[in-house]
Design an enzyme around this catalytic site. Structure first.
Site, PDB file in Angstrom:
ATOM      1  N   CYS A  46      43.488  41.390  21.075  1.00  0.00           N
ATOM      2  CA  CYS A  46      42.897  41.313  19.914  1.00  0.00           C
ATOM      3  C   CYS A  46      43.518  40.671  18.932  1.00  0.00           C
ATOM      4  O   CYS A  46      42.837  40.492  17.669  1.00  0.00           O
ATOM      5  CB  CYS A  46      42.986  43.054  19.539  1.00  0.00           C
ATOM      6  SG  CYS A  46      42.078  44.226  20.266  1.00  0.00           S
ATOM      7  N   ASP A 278      40.207  49.745  29.939  1.00  0.00           N
ATOM      8  CA  ASP A 278      38.750  49.389  29.926  1.00  0.00           C
ATOM      9  C   ASP A 278      38.002  49.628  31.477  1.00  0.00           C
ATOM     10  O   ASP A 278      36.943  49.571  31.376  1.00  0.00           O
ATOM     11  CB  ASP A 278      38.836  47.932  29.578  1.00  0.00           C
ATOM     12  CG  ASP A 278      39.259  47.591  28.224  1.00  0.00           C
ATOM     13  OD1 ASP A 278      39.632  48.576  27.592  1.00  0.00           O
ATOM     14  OD2 ASP A 278      39.064  46.435  28.014  1.00  0.00           O
TER      15      ASP A 278
END
Length: 553
Positions: A46, A278
């Site tokens: 991120c 994920d």
């Protein structure tokens, strides 16, 4: 002496290291082996967009945990550049090009792989990259695109794509964002997405919405409508696909996108195999369905629980509900819980309240408008979700509402929250509290609260309606009119001029931000008027969400 348990963890980005460290903290004696197919572990994906602009100045700052920390502090046997090629759940075996390893418990944390659509010319073109891994970042830096490219194309208008676009604009690039959907930020309601689109365009980003890239060469991309755009480099950011084939091929239950279905212990449907990150689903605590939230927050929590339980603990991860936030130049856009798109897809009945509130008291300098919509059940008024947009204080209110959703608070509870107040931080009636008050007022049935989109649809229809604007004439002159046929009666004159307001058709009432429209609606209702519609957020929201004609602006 009892044999040590052997815990094997596959994947070293987020959930894997979290699982490894928690497993060690839970069991000092277990043998813990972590396999990672690349040379890096535990880095901040991120943060990559912010490294493009130099806000994160040192690449090494993205490397959150070094392999030697896991090895020395936590006694983890870390195998870098050793990909797992297959798993035998029946024999509890893991295979790599370097060997075969038996396990007692397995934590599967392979994450996801960037989705790359079919684009003519992409195979042999060096001028593109994904924006997902540290290897992608290194490839972009090595390409010299950050220095030499003038026109950069971003494919995908999700969080990472837009964060990348913003940071590239900040270093002087001409940026085009191409998105197949009709709006940016797919999970958000369209009106919030449209607010964001206006900010992006005001800051020089070209948006090509409802389109996709058909082909590319070294200097341009061609869209499916035939548009040819200059492009020196293309960054792909249309999402990720869970890497789960090694387990789904062995019968592991998964969502349609491949994310492994786990329970709140992070156990897959295969014995002794956990999954997190994920590559795994987690429960959606608002919709009570299996959800997929590819965010670092959930990866860390899920990995922690999986690691603990793999060595014999009994911990649980109840799930998530889609809280997300993004900086957008001087603005912030955020959401939490379930918004209209999810609620309608899941068949969950809801009502909503849209407000504009000030981030600070009116007497304190620097206050900015904050746009908030809350969603709640029609019967119990339990909060289901919220979406927010503004320049100041959005993060704080998002977290308050996220907490309220987790606690299953109602719109009646919101005004009772004892929130921190001082002029530099908040008005005495915080925007969250105002949202609760307005939602309660809307339940009294004297008028209907409608958002700017619904109002625009009514304006554009063939229905006979009255549009009543209760702003002062000077405001109309300074800010613009909402519609050429609107009737202007200032709020303070309304009681004396009720005879000017037709009673035989629906009335849509607007002011600057919604409060005077609410008061006008009450005045009309108490004087026998019916079929009243107060436009939530007033002219400010209407202008922010809809496109005014030049004559009205």
């Amino acid at each position: 002496m009892e044999n040590k348990k052997r815990i094997i963890i596959i994947g070293g980005l987020s959930a894997g290291p979290s699982a490894a460290a928690k497993a060690r903290r839970t069991d000092e004696n277990a043998e813990i082996i972590l396999f990672e197919k690349t040379a890096n572990i535990s880095y901040a994906t991120c943060g990559i967009p912010y490294a493009f602009s130099g806000r994160i100045k040192d690449r090494d700052k993205l490397l959150v945990v070094k392999p030697d920390l896991l090895r020395k502090r936590f006694n983890i046997d870390v195998h870098l550049e050793e990909p797992v090629t297959s798993i035998d759940p029946d024999q509890h075996m893991v295979y790599t090009p370097k060997g075969e390893y038996q396990y007692d418990k397995l934590v599967y944390a392979t994450g996801g792989t960037a989705i790359v659509p079919p684009i003519e010319g992409i195979e042999n073109n060096p001028n593109w990259a994904n924006a997902k891994t540290i290897e992608d970042f290194d490839r972009i830096v090595k390409s010299n695109a950050l220095d030499d490219a003038e026109n950069i194309t971003i494919v995908g208008a999700g969080l990472i794509g837009l964060e990348t676009a913003e940071n590239l604009v900040q270093i002087g690039k001409k940026v085009t964002v191409i998105e197949l959907g009709q709006h940016i930020l797919g999970p958000w309601d369209d009106k919030f997405a449209q607010m964001g689109e206006k900010v992006l365009e005001e800051n020089g980003i070209l948006l090509e919405l409802g389109k996709k890239v058909d082909k590319m060469d070294e200097q341009s991309v061609t869209l499916n409508d035939g548009t040819i755009l200059p492009s020196d480099f293309m960054i792909m950011s249309i999402g990720v696909k869970p890497i789960t084939e090694m387990l789904t091929s062995k019968g592991a239950k998964a969502l349609p996108n491949g994310a492994l279905i786990v329970n709140n212990k992070m156990e897959t449907s295969l014995p002794d195999i956990y999954a997190a990150g994920d590559c795994a689903s987690i429960p959606n605590v608002v919709t009570n369905s299996d959800g997929w939230f590819p965010m670092g927050t959930h990866s860390n929590k899920g990995g922690r629980v999986a690691g603990a339980n793999a060595v014999g603990a009994n911990e649980a991860f109840p799930g998530g509900y889609g809280t997300a936030i993004m900086e957008m130049f001087s603005h912030t856009i955020a959401r939490t819980g379930a918004g209209p798109k999810i609620l309608e897809r899941e068949g969950i009945a809801y009502e909503s309240t849209f407000i504009i509130a000030n981030s600070h008291p009116g007497f304190y300098p620097g206050g900015k408008d904050m746009f908030i919509e809350i969603y709640y059940t029609p019967d119990t008024h339990t909060l289901l979700g919220a979406e927010l947009f503004g320049e100041k204080g959005v993060d704080k209110r998002t977290d308050v509402l996220a907490t309220a959703i987790y606690a299953k608070l109602t719109i009646e509870d919101l005004p009772n929250l004892d929130l921190a107040y001082a002029p530099p931080f908040s008005p005495a009636k915080d925007p969250v509290i105002v949202a609760g008050f307005v939602a309660q007022n809307a339940q009294k049935g004297l008028f209907k609260e409608v958002n700017a989109k619904v109002a625009q649809e009514a304006f554009d229809s063939n229905e006979e309606i009255t549009i009543l604007d209760v702003r002062n004439p000077q405001e109309l002159e300074n800010a613009g009119i909402i519609h050429e046929n609107a009737l202007n009666i200032p709020l303070d004159s309304l009681r004396e001029r009720l005879n000017e307001v037709p009673q035989d058709k629906p009335i849509y009432i607007t002011c600057a931000k919604g409060l005077r429209g609410y008061l006008a609606s009450l005045i009309l209702a108490h004087n026998g008027f019916t079929n009243l519609h107060n436009i939530a957020g007033g002219f400010t929201a209407f202008k922010k969400i809809n496109t005014l004609s030049p004559a009205m602006a």
